[in-house]
Scaffold this motif. Structure first.
Motif, PDB file in Angstrom:
ATOM      1  N   GLN A  91      54.984  48.268  29.213  1.00 13.07           N
ATOM      2  CA  GLN A  91      55.811  47.094  28.931  1.00 13.07           C
ATOM      3  C   GLN A  91      55.916  46.896  27.420  1.00 13.07           C
ATOM      4  O   GLN A  91      55.209  47.532  26.638  1.00 13.07           O
ATOM      5  N   THR A  92      56.818  46.056  27.019  1.00 11.68           N
ATOM      6  CA  THR A  92      57.054  45.812  25.585  1.00 11.68           C
ATOM      7  C   THR A  92      57.119  44.318  25.285  1.00 11.68           C
ATOM      8  O   THR A  92      57.795  43.895  24.347  1.00 11.68           O
ATOM      9  N   ARG A  93      56.416  43.523  26.066  1.00  9.78           N
ATOM     10  CA  ARG A  93      56.461  42.071  25.851  1.00  9.78           C
ATOM     11  C   ARG A  93      55.201  41.538  25.196  1.00  9.78           C
ATOM     12  O   ARG A  93      55.247  40.526  24.497  1.00  9.78           O
ATOM     13  N   TRP A  94      54.060  42.188  25.427  1.00 10.97           N
ATOM     14  CA  TRP A  94      52.793  41.641  24.967  1.00 10.97           C
ATOM     15  C   TRP A  94      51.940  42.719  24.293  1.00 10.97           C
ATOM     16  O   TRP A  94      51.913  43.855  24.723  1.00 10.97           O
ATOM     17  N   THR A  95      51.235  42.318  23.227  1.00  9.89           N
ATOM     18  CA  THR A  95      50.297  43.222  22.575  1.00  9.89           C
ATOM     19  C   THR A  95      48.943  43.111  23.277  1.00  9.89           C
ATOM     20  O   THR A  95      48.704  42.189  24.067  1.00  9.89           O
ATOM     21  N   TYR A  96      48.060  44.050  22.958  1.00  5.60           N
ATOM     22  CA  TYR A  96      46.732  44.033  23.578  1.00  5.60           C
ATOM     23  C   TYR A  96      45.979  42.756  23.185  1.00  5.60           C
ATOM     24  O   TYR A  96      45.316  42.137  24.011  1.00  5.60           O
ATOM     25  N   GLY A  97      46.100  42.363  21.927  1.00  6.41           N
ATOM     26  CA  GLY A  97      45.394  41.168  21.465  1.00  6.41           C
ATOM     27  C   GLY A  97      45.846  39.911  22.187  1.00  6.41           C
ATOM     28  O   GLY A  97      45.036  39.024  22.481  1.00  6.41           O
ATOM     29  N   GLU A  98      47.128  39.805  22.486  1.00  5.41           N
ATOM     30  CA  GLU A  98      47.643  38.629  23.186  1.00  5.41           C
ATOM     31  C   GLU A  98      47.115  38.557  24.622  1.00  5.41           C
ATOM     32  O   GLU A  98      46.767  37.490  25.113  1.00  5.41           O
ATOM     33  N   ILE A  99      47.058  39.692  25.283  1.00  4.85           N
ATOM     34  CA  ILE A  99      46.524  39.710  26.640  1.00  4.85           C
ATOM     35  C   ILE A  99      45.014  39.433  26.628  1.00  4.85           C
ATOM     36  O   ILE A  99      44.488  38.748  27.511  1.00  4.85           O
ATOM     37  N   ALA A 100      44.308  39.968  25.630  1.00  4.87           N
ATOM     38  CA  ALA A 100      42.877  39.690  25.496  1.00  4.87           C
ATOM     39  C   ALA A 100      42.636  38.199  25.286  1.00  4.87           C
ATOM     40  O   ALA A 100      41.683  37.621  25.831  1.00  4.87           O
ATOM     41  N   ASN A 101      43.501  37.575  24.523  1.00  9.38           N
ATOM     42  CA  ASN A 101      43.370  36.143  24.282  1.00  9.38           C
ATOM     43  C   ASN A 101      43.536  35.352  25.575  1.00  9.38           C
ATOM     44  O   ASN A 101      42.820  34.380  25.836  1.00  9.38           O
TER      45      ASN A 101
END
Length: 366
Positions: free
Chosen positions: A225-235
């Motif tokens: 996907q191209t909506r979320w970075t790893y850091g955003e999902i980790a948050n």
């Protein structure tokens, strides 16, 4: 539903939250400052090792009218070493003097008999050799080392090596702070303290694994996907388990606080302090490290991966293109089966959007 329960549900759904990952450098700095303070306290004050580690003698007297303060002065003068005296339930005294051998123990016992006005044969004397304490210390270090190795191996197999490293750093962080507090407050280190230290490691690891499991579930198929970075999902993973971590920590701290402040402070049961202080400080440090240290560190390590770097570039490029065309995040919501212009799923401090939980679908299914 209670306010805390409502907040927990909103955190889980991503409607509110705190940007732990974005502000991780602040919390890294706080942790480094606390750790440095603990290390300085340890270097300057050192640990007040108990008789089990240094060796010495323990004298138990029958019921006496002599106060604890008077007995401490008498025992200190008789031995030439600082004495620790506790009042027993039967009215007797427990006098603990470190670094005393057999010959000197007999002299001290005779002097205590005279000064306390107690028959010598009614004073029980127990000697503890320093070699026994050394064996206890060595076994404790061995147990700690084995535990750390098993933790790293398990997390590397069950999750990945980055999470294993982050968990290990968090555990070292918790141990350092707990030992530093012991040095600063001057509490005696006994086998009970060692037991407490080993206990908090399991709790800290449990809290960390809960967040890691949520993170693993949410990042399954992230590169599709191209909506979320790893850091955003980790948050989002941290926020989703935040209330659970708080509840677990508070429930665990309440009985330990009772042991420490009531049992050790009010009732004067000094032996309870040995284990309760390490548990209290360690539980609090473990909850802190699992939220502010372990997961942000995983995000830091993971975003150094070439795949995650490429993903972040694609996500930022897509957002920049959308912004240039005058589109907003809400314009993409039909991909989730929601009408265009619907309210965003999250309002996280410092973030435009909050990534999906991953329940029922992976981030790769847009």
């Amino acid at each position: 539903m209670s306010r805390l329960g409502t907040l927990g549900a909103r955190l889980y759904r991503g409607e509110v939250g705190y940007d732990f990952i974005g502000k991780r450098k602040i919390w890294y700095g706080v942790s480094i400052l606390i750790t440095i303070t603990a290390i300085v306290g340890l270097a300057v004050s050192g640990l007040n090792m108990g008789i089990e580690f240094k060796g010495g003698a323990v004298f138990t007297t029958p019921k006496t009218s002599v106060s604890v303060d008077e007995a401490e002065n008498i025992a200190t003068e008789a031995s030439g070493h600082q004495a620790i005296v506790q009042k027993l339930g039967n009215g007797g005294l427990r006098i603990q003097i470190t670094e005393v051998d057999t010959a000197k123990s007999d002299q001290i016992k005779t002097q205590l008999s005279k000064d306390l006005d107690v028959p010598s044969e009614k004073i029980a004397a127990d000697l503890v050799g320093p070699s026994w304490g050394e064996q206890i210390a060595n076994k404790a270090w061995t147990g700690l080392g084995v535990f750390m190795v098993l933790v790293v191996v398990y997390l590397a197999i069950a999750f990945e090596w980055r999470m294993a490293i982050a968990a290990l750093v968090a555990l070292i962080h918790d141990i350092t702070i707990t030992v530093g507090v012991y040095a600063l407050v001057g509490f005696e280190v006994t086998p009970g303290t060692v037991i407490g230290l080993l206990t908090i490691l399991g709790y800290s690891l449990y809290d960390t694994v809960v967040v890691f499991d949520s993170l693993r579930e949410s990042t399954d198929g992230i590169t599709k996907q191209t909506r979320w970075t790893y850091g955003e999902i980790a948050n989002r993973s941290i926020n989703g388990t935040l209330v659970r971590s708080i509840n677990t920590t508070v429930v665990a701290l309440l009985p330990v606080a009772g042991l420490l402040f009531i049992g050790g402070g009010v009732l004067g049961a000094g032996m309870l302090n040995d284990i309760s202080l390490s548990l209290f400080v360690g539980l609090a440090a473990g909850a802190y490290s699992s939220i502010f240290i372990a997961t942000p560190l995983v995000a830091d390590l993971k975003e150094r991966d070439p795949q995650m770097k490429a993903l972040k570039k694609r996500v930022l490029a897509k957002r920049a293109a959308a912004a240039a065309e005058g589109e907003s995040a809400e314009d993409e919501r039909p991909e989730d089966g929601l009408p265009a212009g619907a309210a965003p799923a999250a309002a996280v401090v410092g973030q435009r959007q909050q990534p999906p939980r991953g329940r029922g679908r992976t981030p790769g299914k847009r």
